[in-house]
Write a protein that holds these residues in place. Structure first.
Motif, PDB file in Angstrom:
ATOM      1  N   UNK A   1       0.823  -1.223   0.000  1.00 57.72           N
ATOM      2  CA  UNK A   1       0.000   0.000   0.000  1.00 57.72           C
ATOM      3  C   UNK A   1       0.846   1.258   0.000  1.00 57.72           C
ATOM      4  N   UNK A   2       2.139   1.129   0.224  1.00 56.31           N
ATOM      5  CA  UNK A   2       2.990   2.323   0.277  1.00 56.31           C
ATOM      6  C   UNK A   2       4.145   2.298  -0.721  1.00 56.31           C
ATOM      7  N   UNK A   3       4.295   1.192  -1.472  1.00 57.56           N
ATOM      8  CA  UNK A   3       5.402   1.080  -2.432  1.00 57.56           C
ATOM      9  C   UNK A   3       4.843   0.735  -3.802  1.00 57.56           C
ATOM     10  N   UNK A   4       5.322   1.473  -4.798  1.00 57.18           N
ATOM     11  CA  UNK A   4       4.828   1.329  -6.166  1.00 57.18           C
ATOM     12  C   UNK A   4       6.002   0.997  -7.083  1.00 57.18           C
ATOM     13  N   UNK A   5       5.831  -0.050  -7.902  1.00 62.16           N
ATOM     14  CA  UNK A   5       6.874  -0.355  -8.885  1.00 62.16           C
ATOM     15  C   UNK A   5       6.520   0.339 -10.204  1.00 62.16           C
ATOM     16  N   UNK A   6       7.501   1.020 -10.784  1.00 58.58           N
ATOM     17  CA  UNK A   6       7.307   1.740 -12.046  1.00 58.58           C
ATOM     18  C   UNK A   6       8.173   1.091 -13.121  1.00 58.58           C
ATOM     19  N   UNK A   7       7.547   0.755 -14.249  1.00 63.95           N
ATOM     20  CA  UNK A   7       8.286   0.291 -15.426  1.00 63.95           C
ATOM     21  C   UNK A   7       8.232   1.417 -16.452  1.00 63.95           C
ATOM     22  N   UNK A   8       9.394   1.984 -16.731  1.00 61.66           N
ATOM     23  CA  UNK A   8       9.468   3.131 -17.626  1.00 61.66           C
ATOM     24  C   UNK A   8      10.081   2.701 -18.952  1.00 61.66           C
ATOM     25  N   UNK A   9       9.315   2.846 -20.020  1.00 61.05           N
ATOM     26  CA  UNK A   9       9.801   2.532 -21.373  1.00 61.05           C
ATOM     27  C   UNK A   9      10.287   3.821 -22.021  1.00 61.05           C
ATOM     28  N   UNK A  10      11.538   3.802 -22.505  1.00 60.19           N
ATOM     29  CA  UNK A  10      12.167   4.988 -23.074  1.00 60.19           C
ATOM     30  C   UNK A  10      12.470   4.745 -24.553  1.00 60.19           C
TER      31      UNK A  10
ATOM     32  N   UNK B   1      13.521   0.941 -17.776  1.00 58.03           N
ATOM     33  CA  UNK B   1      13.987   1.196 -16.410  1.00 58.03           C
ATOM     34  C   UNK B   1      12.902   0.721 -15.453  1.00 58.03           C
ATOM     35  N   UNK B   2      13.309   0.012 -14.397  1.00 53.94           N
ATOM     36  CA  UNK B   2      12.366  -0.452 -13.373  1.00 53.94           C
ATOM     37  C   UNK B   2      12.860   0.057 -12.022  1.00 53.94           C
ATOM     38  N   UNK B   3      12.000   0.749 -11.292  1.00 54.63           N
ATOM     39  CA  UNK B   3      12.375   1.266  -9.978  1.00 54.63           C
ATOM     40  C   UNK B   3      11.127   1.363  -9.116  1.00 54.63           C
ATOM     41  N   UNK B   4      11.332   1.590  -7.824  1.00 54.58           N
ATOM     42  CA  UNK B   4      10.197   1.703  -6.902  1.00 54.58           C
ATOM     43  C   UNK B   4      10.143   3.115  -6.331  1.00 54.58           C
ATOM     44  N   UNK B   5       8.937   3.580  -6.086  1.00 56.65           N
ATOM     45  CA  UNK B   5       8.722   4.895  -5.493  1.00 56.65           C
ATOM     46  C   UNK B   5       7.685   4.762  -4.380  1.00 56.65           C
ATOM     47  N   UNK B   6       7.695   5.666  -3.407  1.00 50.65           N
ATOM     48  CA  UNK B   6       6.676   5.606  -2.342  1.00 50.65           C
ATOM     49  C   UNK B   6       5.375   6.268  -2.787  1.00 50.65           C
ATOM     50  N   UNK B   7       4.272   5.808  -2.237  1.00 49.57           N
ATOM     51  CA  UNK B   7       2.983   6.491  -2.428  1.00 49.57           C
ATOM     52  C   UNK B   7       2.354   6.685  -1.049  1.00 49.57           C
TER      53      UNK B   7
END
Length: 437
Positions: free
Chosen positions: A26-35, A86-92
């Protein structure tokens, strides 16, 4: 000048960004960024190697940057036209903001930047997990609670530990499915034995199956249970692995089958023609948290098939899952058909030996140099925290095991006392190694 201006505009280093998101908690989000590059490469303008960018994720409402990293777009990546990932995690945070922005800003070209929005409008967060099971302040249960002098002789202690005391009744006196999440070393194997002994007592013509993920763990259980359960209790214990497959008569006569997931999956497929599969009353799955691992589908199939068999034979099969402390114990319990009674998920701090955690971060994008920089601090940590006791060092490959071991030996050789970890007479070492120290 129109064609020249158009050519120059197309040489401005602009990136196309596309982001997809997946909540981990509920507090961590995985982001897959296509460039994808959206410009034309010219060696005179961009050089012959790479074009640098800064990628960051910002919250426009709070003016906060939650993730940033340096990104190099290489010339060969540009010409291959393959999108970079790029794959990284961010807080929400709750309440959820309307959106975050992902920006890609050129490190050399002023004003060359791209942006895409991460919308949270349709984001579904995981359910809030129930709190861990509290360890109750109970009087330790004596082993006489087993109410069987033969079983009492199997243990060299007089009382069960706090976790075993709390779960004893459900395991030994009911047929409820159980999920036990508890730290390593808290006596989960004895919990499994409680459920196995119930089968021996209440259903003497039925069988118990114990599934361990590794052949080494199966062998370890067999060495223990061959003495304690087979010799002392007179129950037949049979090993079923890729290395050991006894004849079907021995399996049919067994009271306890110790096996691996893959082997039991293969055997239970033909359950209609194998009466001993239909005679199983208890299925104990050790390390059930490996459901999320690459071998997870095999465990899923085993549990699903067990439920299918019990529905056809109309003989309920009890499932007991053993695990380390879980984050989503309720999800796993629902899948195993466990109601409120039978779910025990103790927090990781509930352990017989207290655990201290020291975290040290290491920079470096590339694997090999980063691992090399970790060897010296590892050696210092061993000297600081465990100078005389055994130590386990985990690395991620067989090759790295050798490199780390050689580095630790080199660091030890450079010490004033290189024999400080030698806990045996030098003469014995010389005999074993065939060389003098």
């Amino acid at each position: 000048m129109g064609s020249v201006v158009k050519k120059c505009v197309h040489q401005l280093p602009i990136l196309e960004l596309e982001a997809s998101i997946q909540p981990i908690t509920r507090t961590v989000l995985r982001v897959r960024l296509t460039i994808k590059p959206a410009f034309r490469w010219d060696d005179k303008v961009h050089g012959g190697t790479a074009e640098p960018f800064w990628i960051w994720v910002e919250d426009p409402e709070n003016y906060h940057i939650y993730h940033s990293e340096y990104f190099l777009l290489h010339k060969k990546q540009m010409h291959s036209k393959e999108p970079q990932m790029l794959v990284f995690t961010i807080p929400i945070f709750e309440p959820l903001p309307s959106q975050y922005y992902v920006k890609a800003v050129s490190d050399r070209w002023l004003g060359c930047e791209s942006m895409c929005a991460i919308s949270f409008q349709h984001l579904i967060l995981p359910e809030r997990h129930p709190p861990h099971t509290e360890l109750l302040d109970l009087q330790p249960l004596p082993i006489k609670a087993l109410d069987d002098p033969m079983l009492e002789t199997l243990y060299n202690f007089t009382h069960f530990n706090p976790i075993q005391t709390q779960i004893f009744h459900v395991l030994y006196h009911t047929d409820s499915n159980v999920l036990l999440g508890a730290p390593t070393g808290s006596g989960k194997t004895i919990a499994a034995e409680m459920a196995i002994f119930r089968v021996f007592r209440e259903y003497p013509k039925m069988k118990a199956v114990y599934i361990a993920p590794l052949k080494a763990l199966v062998r370890e259980r067999m060495e223990d249970w061959k003495i304690r359960i087979e010799q002392k209790l007179g129950k037949k214990v049979v090993e079923l692995t890729g290395d050991v497959t006894p004849d079907m008569r021995a399996v049919a006569n067994a009271d306890l089958i110790v096996t691996t997931p893959e082997k039991w999956d293969g055997i239970s497929r033909s359950w209609q023609t194998r009466s001993y599969v239909k005679a199983v009353a208890l299925l104990v799955i050790d390390e059930i948290h490996l459901l999320g691992d690459e071998r997870g589908p095999v465990l899923e199939v085993i549990v699903s098939r067990t439920n299918f068999i019990s529905s056809h034979t109309e003989k309920p099969v009890r499932v007991v899952g053993l695990s380390t402390a879980l984050a989503n114990a309720r999800d796993l319990a629902d899948w195993l058909g466990i109601k409120q009674m039978g779910l025990y998920n103790f927090r990781p701090s509930v352990r017989p030996v207290p655990l201290e955690v020291h975290i040290q971060g290491f920079p470096g994008q590339h694997y090999c140099p980063r691992m090399a920089t970790m060897n010296k601090p590892t050696f210092q940590s061993i000297k600081t925290y465990s100078p005389t006791k055994p130590v386990l060092v985990f690395v991620s490959s067989r090759r790295q095991t050798r490199l780390t071991a050689l580095d630790l030996i080199a660091f030890l050789a450079a010490e004033d006392n290189p024999k400080q970890w030698l806990h045996m007479p030098e003469m014995e070492v010389e005999i074993i190694t065939g060389c003098s120290l």
